[in-house]
Design a protein around this motif. Structure first.
Motif, PDB file in Angstrom:
ATOM      1  N   ASP A 125     -12.865   9.085  23.738  1.00  0.00           N
ATOM      2  CA  ASP A 125     -14.032   9.837  24.218  1.00  0.00           C
ATOM      3  C   ASP A 125     -15.240   9.665  23.309  1.00  0.00           C
ATOM      4  OD1 ASP A 125     -12.602  10.733  26.369  1.00  0.00           O
ATOM      5  OD2 ASP A 125     -12.044  12.646  25.462  1.00  0.00           O
ATOM      6  N   ARG A 126     -14.999   9.427  22.017  1.00  0.00           N
ATOM      7  CA  ARG A 126     -16.129   9.224  21.096  1.00  0.00           C
ATOM      8  C   ARG A 126     -16.881   7.938  21.423  1.00  0.00           C
ATOM      9  NH1 ARG A 126     -11.930  10.181  16.934  1.00  0.00           N
ATOM     10  NH2 ARG A 126     -11.816  12.431  16.611  1.00  0.00           N
ATOM     11  N   GLU A 127     -16.177   6.959  21.917  1.00  0.00           N
ATOM     12  CA  GLU A 127     -16.783   5.655  22.189  1.00  0.00           C
ATOM     13  C   GLU A 127     -17.216   5.515  23.642  1.00  0.00           C
ATOM     14  OE1 GLU A 127     -18.167   1.804  21.604  1.00  0.00           O
ATOM     15  OE2 GLU A 127     -17.563   3.329  20.133  1.00  0.00           O
ATOM     16  N   VAL A 128     -16.428   6.055  24.572  1.00  0.00           N
ATOM     17  CA  VAL A 128     -16.683   5.891  26.002  1.00  0.00           C
ATOM     18  C   VAL A 128     -17.311   7.166  26.542  1.00  0.00           C
ATOM     19  CG1 VAL A 128     -15.682   5.290  28.226  1.00  0.00           C
ATOM     20  CG2 VAL A 128     -14.662   4.396  26.128  1.00  0.00           C
ATOM     21  N   GLU A 135     -31.999  15.061   8.350  1.00  0.00           N
ATOM     22  CA  GLU A 135     -33.273  15.535   8.893  1.00  0.00           C
ATOM     23  C   GLU A 135     -33.623  14.800  10.180  1.00  0.00           C
ATOM     24  OE1 GLU A 135     -36.700  17.826   9.226  1.00  0.00           O
ATOM     25  OE2 GLU A 135     -34.841  18.052   8.069  1.00  0.00           O
ATOM     26  N   GLU A 136     -33.381  13.495  10.190  1.00  0.00           N
ATOM     27  CA  GLU A 136     -33.684  12.709  11.391  1.00  0.00           C
ATOM     28  C   GLU A 136     -32.780  13.120  12.556  1.00  0.00           C
ATOM     29  OE1 GLU A 136     -34.341   7.994  12.632  1.00  0.00           O
ATOM     30  OE2 GLU A 136     -33.741   8.547  10.592  1.00  0.00           O
ATOM     31  N   LEU A 137     -31.512  13.382  12.270  1.00  0.00           N
ATOM     32  CA  LEU A 137     -30.591  13.828  13.310  1.00  0.00           C
ATOM     33  C   LEU A 137     -31.010  15.192  13.856  1.00  0.00           C
ATOM     34  CD1 LEU A 137     -28.023  13.567  14.980  1.00  0.00           C
ATOM     35  CD2 LEU A 137     -26.727  14.442  13.039  1.00  0.00           C
ATOM     36  N   ARG A 138     -31.427  16.085  12.966  1.00  0.00           N
ATOM     37  CA  ARG A 138     -31.864  17.415  13.402  1.00  0.00           C
ATOM     38  C   ARG A 138     -33.072  17.309  14.327  1.00  0.00           C
ATOM     39  NH1 ARG A 138     -35.681  20.895  12.421  1.00  0.00           N
ATOM     40  NH2 ARG A 138     -36.652  19.540  10.860  1.00  0.00           N
ATOM     41  N   LYS A 139     -34.066  16.504  13.924  1.00  0.00           N
ATOM     42  CA  LYS A 139     -35.278  16.348  14.745  1.00  0.00           C
ATOM     43  C   LYS A 139     -34.948  15.700  16.093  1.00  0.00           C
ATOM     44  CE  LYS A 139     -38.662  16.043  10.981  1.00  0.00           C
ATOM     45  NZ  LYS A 139     -39.668  15.192  10.304  1.00  0.00           N
ATOM     46  N   ASN A 140     -34.108  14.690  16.068  1.00  0.00           N
ATOM     47  CA  ASN A 140     -33.723  14.023  17.313  1.00  0.00           C
ATOM     48  C   ASN A 140     -33.017  14.989  18.263  1.00  0.00           C
ATOM     49  OD1 ASN A 140     -34.774  11.661  16.318  1.00  0.00           O
ATOM     50  ND2 ASN A 140     -32.797  10.705  15.860  1.00  0.00           N
ATOM     51  N   PHE A 141     -32.141  15.822  17.700  1.00  0.00           N
ATOM     52  CA  PHE A 141     -31.393  16.766  18.533  1.00  0.00           C
ATOM     53  C   PHE A 141     -32.329  17.819  19.126  1.00  0.00           C
ATOM     54  CE2 PHE A 141     -28.690  20.444  19.365  1.00  0.00           C
ATOM     55  CZ  PHE A 141     -27.658  19.849  20.079  1.00  0.00           C
ATOM     56  N   GLU A 142     -33.225  18.345  18.314  1.00  0.00           N
ATOM     57  CA  GLU A 142     -34.186  19.334  18.818  1.00  0.00           C
ATOM     58  C   GLU A 142     -35.057  18.734  19.913  1.00  0.00           C
ATOM     59  OE1 GLU A 142     -36.432  20.903  15.598  1.00  0.00           O
ATOM     60  OE2 GLU A 142     -34.808  22.219  14.878  1.00  0.00           O
ATOM     61  N   SER A 143     -35.480  17.499  19.719  1.00  0.00           N
ATOM     62  CA  SER A 143     -36.296  16.831  20.725  1.00  0.00           C
ATOM     63  C   SER A 143     -35.513  16.596  22.013  1.00  0.00           C
ATOM     64  CB  SER A 143     -36.804  15.493  20.174  1.00  0.00           C
ATOM     65  OG  SER A 143     -37.515  14.778  21.149  1.00  0.00           O
ATOM     66  N   ALA A 144     -34.238  16.220  21.869  1.00  0.00           N
ATOM     67  CA  ALA A 144     -33.412  15.944  23.047  1.00  0.00           C
ATOM     68  C   ALA A 144     -33.087  17.207  23.827  1.00  0.00           C
ATOM     69  CB  ALA A 144     -32.118  15.248  22.634  1.00  0.00           C
ATOM     70  N   VAL A 145     -32.858  18.303  23.091  1.00  0.00           N
ATOM     71  CA  VAL A 145     -32.536  19.572  23.748  1.00  0.00           C
ATOM     72  C   VAL A 145     -33.789  20.191  24.345  1.00  0.00           C
ATOM     73  CG1 VAL A 145     -31.702  21.915  23.376  1.00  0.00           C
ATOM     74  CG2 VAL A 145     -30.518  19.985  22.333  1.00  0.00           C
ATOM     75  N   ASP A 150     -23.343  13.258  25.160  1.00  0.00           N
ATOM     76  CA  ASP A 150     -24.347  12.230  25.430  1.00  0.00           C
ATOM     77  C   ASP A 150     -25.560  12.395  24.518  1.00  0.00           C
ATOM     78  OD1 ASP A 150     -23.340  10.455  27.177  1.00  0.00           O
ATOM     79  OD2 ASP A 150     -24.475  11.106  28.925  1.00  0.00           O
ATOM     80  N   ILE A 151     -25.989  13.646  24.333  1.00  0.00           N
ATOM     81  CA  ILE A 151     -27.137  13.922  23.463  1.00  0.00           C
ATOM     82  C   ILE A 151     -26.843  13.467  22.038  1.00  0.00           C
ATOM     83  CG2 ILE A 151     -28.510  15.776  22.412  1.00  0.00           C
ATOM     84  CD1 ILE A 151     -28.198  17.334  25.027  1.00  0.00           C
ATOM     85  N   VAL A 152     -25.658  13.805  21.553  1.00  0.00           N
ATOM     86  CA  VAL A 152     -25.278  13.451  20.180  1.00  0.00           C
ATOM     87  C   VAL A 152     -25.272  11.938  19.994  1.00  0.00           C
ATOM     88  CG1 VAL A 152     -23.337  13.420  18.559  1.00  0.00           C
ATOM     89  CG2 VAL A 152     -23.985  15.561  19.699  1.00  0.00           C
ATOM     90  N   ARG A 153     -24.664  11.222  20.944  1.00  0.00           N
ATOM     91  CA  ARG A 153     -24.610   9.754  20.827  1.00  0.00           C
ATOM     92  C   ARG A 153     -26.010   9.148  20.797  1.00  0.00           C
ATOM     93  NH1 ARG A 153     -20.483  10.445  24.885  1.00  0.00           N
ATOM     94  NH2 ARG A 153     -18.383  10.128  24.042  1.00  0.00           N
ATOM     95  N   TYR A 181     -21.123  10.239  11.245  1.00  0.00           N
ATOM     96  CA  TYR A 181     -21.819  11.332  11.920  1.00  0.00           C
ATOM     97  C   TYR A 181     -21.358  11.468  13.366  1.00  0.00           C
ATOM     98  CZ  TYR A 181     -25.219  12.640   8.329  1.00  0.00           C
ATOM     99  OH  TYR A 181     -25.810  13.141   7.202  1.00  0.00           O
ATOM    100  N   THR A 182     -21.127  10.349  14.015  1.00  0.00           N
ATOM    101  CA  THR A 182     -20.662  10.391  15.405  1.00  0.00           C
ATOM    102  C   THR A 182     -19.304  11.080  15.499  1.00  0.00           C
ATOM    103  OG1 THR A 182     -21.816   8.335  15.927  1.00  0.00           O
ATOM    104  CG2 THR A 182     -20.053   8.995  17.417  1.00  0.00           C
ATOM    105  N   ARG A 183     -18.372  10.674  14.641  1.00  0.00           N
ATOM    106  CA  ARG A 183     -17.037  11.267  14.663  1.00  0.00           C
ATOM    107  C   ARG A 183     -17.088  12.754  14.339  1.00  0.00           C
ATOM    108  NH1 ARG A 183     -14.858   7.670  11.972  1.00  0.00           N
ATOM    109  NH2 ARG A 183     -14.943   8.530   9.860  1.00  0.00           N
ATOM    110  N   LEU A 184     -17.892  13.112  13.338  1.00  0.00           N
ATOM    111  CA  LEU A 184     -17.969  14.502  12.900  1.00  0.00           C
ATOM    112  C   LEU A 184     -18.547  15.402  13.994  1.00  0.00           C
ATOM    113  CD1 LEU A 184     -17.476  16.197  10.280  1.00  0.00           C
ATOM    114  CD2 LEU A 184     -19.917  15.916   9.805  1.00  0.00           C
ATOM    115  N   THR A 185     -19.673  14.986  14.584  1.00  0.00           N
ATOM    116  CA  THR A 185     -20.353  15.828  15.571  1.00  0.00           C
ATOM    117  C   THR A 185     -19.595  15.888  16.901  1.00  0.00           C
ATOM    118  OG1 THR A 185     -21.739  13.910  16.086  1.00  0.00           O
ATOM    119  CG2 THR A 185     -22.655  15.563  14.609  1.00  0.00           C
TER     120      THR A 185
END
Length: 555
Positions: free
Chosen positions: A109-112, A336-346, A464-467, A483-487
């Motif tokens: 599921d992490r990859e597909v 920081e980049e992940l946080r900003k990307n997530f806020e923007s995506a949400v 999908d947002i996380v990926r 980061y992908t595996r953790l989130t």
């Protein structure tokens, strides 16, 4: 050859792991190995699990294997306990084989992204056990002909192309699994193997489910090479565990004993029983893979030397390794980049001048909003659109509970006071209370499925947002993978908790019905008129029927 063969297989396994770590997947796939192919119901999983002696592979309908599984079986006489290790989780040892199955599903599921999609990126699993022989197998997705449900329309071509990527290489032995209940001429596995191995030099045929042939039928001609389809390495027959055995988790050793008895006692197989069965198949594959590796060593050595020189040149061109302070800065920037990307995506923060707002498609947050407030709301509303039917069900339930006994309906003040004094905190709208509870509980139960589907859909969008967020981060590949595996693991864990919460809320609502609710009280007031109307209808209906008993008495 046995001892050197064992060492050769272990060396190839180590090379495979190292190359995968370095990201040189093209070389890893060129190493000698055995690819397992077959239809979705051919029995591939049962054969592989029989080698290990444990249930550890995902099961279900449709395409269950959605990523190649590189399975390395390692004979370990030192440790008597069997355990598994994943290449992507090197520090964790899995003793519980149910957890191995769960991790295969989670890593897939992490990859597909799509639950019905596939990916060529392999999962590497090592099984250490004193009961296995050294062996390297690649379990590939089951062949399919028709897209089912939400599967991509081109799923057949996708699966075939992935399988061909492995089996077209001369380094690969092909284990073509086919059910004995199927005509070999229509076997998808044998047809695909023939496309890349027309002379049958690399293909090993496996016939499963020999015990399920019709009475009087057998596969002796196929197993002894007297059939129209000829393979240089021949066919080997095995007996799979039945679905009932799998569901009841019957002991694997018991299944192997049952298989041995079947072949040794069957009149068509007893004289060749020493060349049939799971135990013989595992020994044969171990010997064939060892010979195959030995044969391919010279060309492999030359190719690895060339690749090594190229990698050495690249390493020399890389600057000095990072110091600790630089690593901390990189991780901080990544966070920081992940946080900003997530806020923007949400979305939904209401800030900005609108220049960075996508006007072409919904972002992840907007999709979740639609799922929870529109899709889920509409599905729930559709459950309770027929109020007349609901009232009819309540009336039928009351009549069934009442039976032949007279029931006061609705209760007068005196009766109500007596009932309340007896039942304590439980409020009774009308007797019998059981009828009302039966109807309402059935309505509450209807909420379970759309609620759980809503949780699943929201979790899917979050994944999908996380990926997408991690994919756009400018950092090293191993950091992205971490980061992908953790989130994604955190999202999966939250999904489990949320589903448990939904189940708990359903149980709570069914356990105690709030009969003081305004809507319920309104129904209570209306019930008097409704009961009178029903009684009048029943009285009219009864008076229209001739009373034979009374007439007879009068006469």
């Amino acid at each position: 050859m046995a001892k050197s063969g064992k060492n050769l297989i272990q060396i190839v396994n180590e090379l495979q792991d190292k190359l995968q770590d370095l990201g040189v997947e093209s070389l890893a796939i060129d190493l000698p190995q055995i690819a397992v192919i077959g239809g979705q119901s051919a029995g591939k999983s049962s054969v592989l699990e029989s080698f290990v002696g444990r249930d550890f592979l995902p099961r279900g309908s449709g395409i269950v294997t959605r990523r190649p599984l590189v399975l390395q079986l390692i004979n370990n006489k030192v440790d008597t306990n069997s355990y598994g290790e994943f290449l992507h989780l090197p520090a964790k040892r899995f003793v519980n084989f149910d957890e191995i199955r769960d991790e295969i599903v989670a890593e897939t599921d992490r990859e597909v992204r799509d639950s019905t999609g596939i990916s060529p990126k392999p999962i590497h699993l090592k099984i250490h056990s004193p009961d296995v022989l050294d062996l390297t197998l690649v379990d590939l997705p089951g062949l399919t002909r028709v897209a089912v449900g939400s599967q991509p329309k081109d799923i057949e071509n996708r699966v075939e192309n992935m399988i061909l990527e492995y089996i077209r290489r001369d380094n690969c032995l092909i284990l073509a699994v086919t059910s004995a209940t199927q005509d070999l001429a229509t076997s998808d596995a044998l047809k695909l193997a023939e496309r890349v191995d027309p002379k049958g030099e690399r293909t090993i045929g496996i016939l499963t489910k020999l015990d399920r042939l019709e009475l009087g039928s057998d596969a002796r001609d196929i197993l002894t090479g007297n059939y129209g389809i000829h393979l240089k390495r021949g066919f080997i027959g095995v007996v799979n565990r039945s679905q009932r055995d799998i569901d009841e988790k019957k002991d694997m050793k018991e299944a192997l004993d049952k298989e041995y008895q079947f072949f040794s006692q069957h009149p068509a197989y007893k004289d060749i029983s020493d060349r049939l069965g799971i135990s013989y198949l595992q020994q044969y594959l171990h010997q064939e893979l060892s010979k195959h590796i030995y044969k391919l060593l010279p060309p492999l050595k030359h190719r690895f030397e060339l690749e090594l020189s190229e990698l050495t040149a690249k390493l020399e061109a890389i600057s000095e390794p990072l110091v600790e302070s630089d690593k901390e800065i990189i991780l901080s920037k990544t966070n920081e980049e992940l946080r900003k990307n997530f806020e923007s995506a949400v979305g939904g923060n209401g800030s900005g001048n609108g220049n960075d707002v996508d006007i072409k498609k919904l972002n992840g947050g907007a999709k979740i909003n639609v799922i929870m407030n529109d899709t889920y709301g509409n599905e729930v509303n559709q459950l309770f659109t027929d109020e007349h039917q609901m009232r009819h069900d309540i009336h039928v339930a009351i009549q069934n509970i009442k039976g032949v006994y007279m029931c006061i309906f609705p209760p007068d003040a005196a009766f109500k006071a007596c009932v309340i004094s007896q039942i304590g905190v439980y409020m009774c709208i009308f007797p019998p209370d059981a009828a009302f509870k039966a109807c309402v509980i059935s309505q509450i139960e209807l909420l379970r499925k759309p609620s759980l589907v809503c949780v699943e859909s929201v979790a899917y969008e979050l994944q999908d947002i996380v990926r997408d967020c991690i994919q756009t981060i400018q950092t090293f590949t191993p950091i992205k993978e971490f980061y992908t595996r953790l989130t994604l693991d955190y999202v999966v864990e939250c999904k489990k908790r949320c589903k448990a919460c939904v189940e708990h809320l359903i149980r709570v609502e069914k356990a105690y019905l709030n009969t003081n609710n305004d809507d319920f009280m309104k129904l209570y007031k209306e019930s008097g008129g409704m009961a009178a109307k029903i009684a009048a209808q029943e009285s009219t209906s009864s008076s229209d029927k001739p009373n034979d008993t009374i007439s007879h008495t009068d006469n």
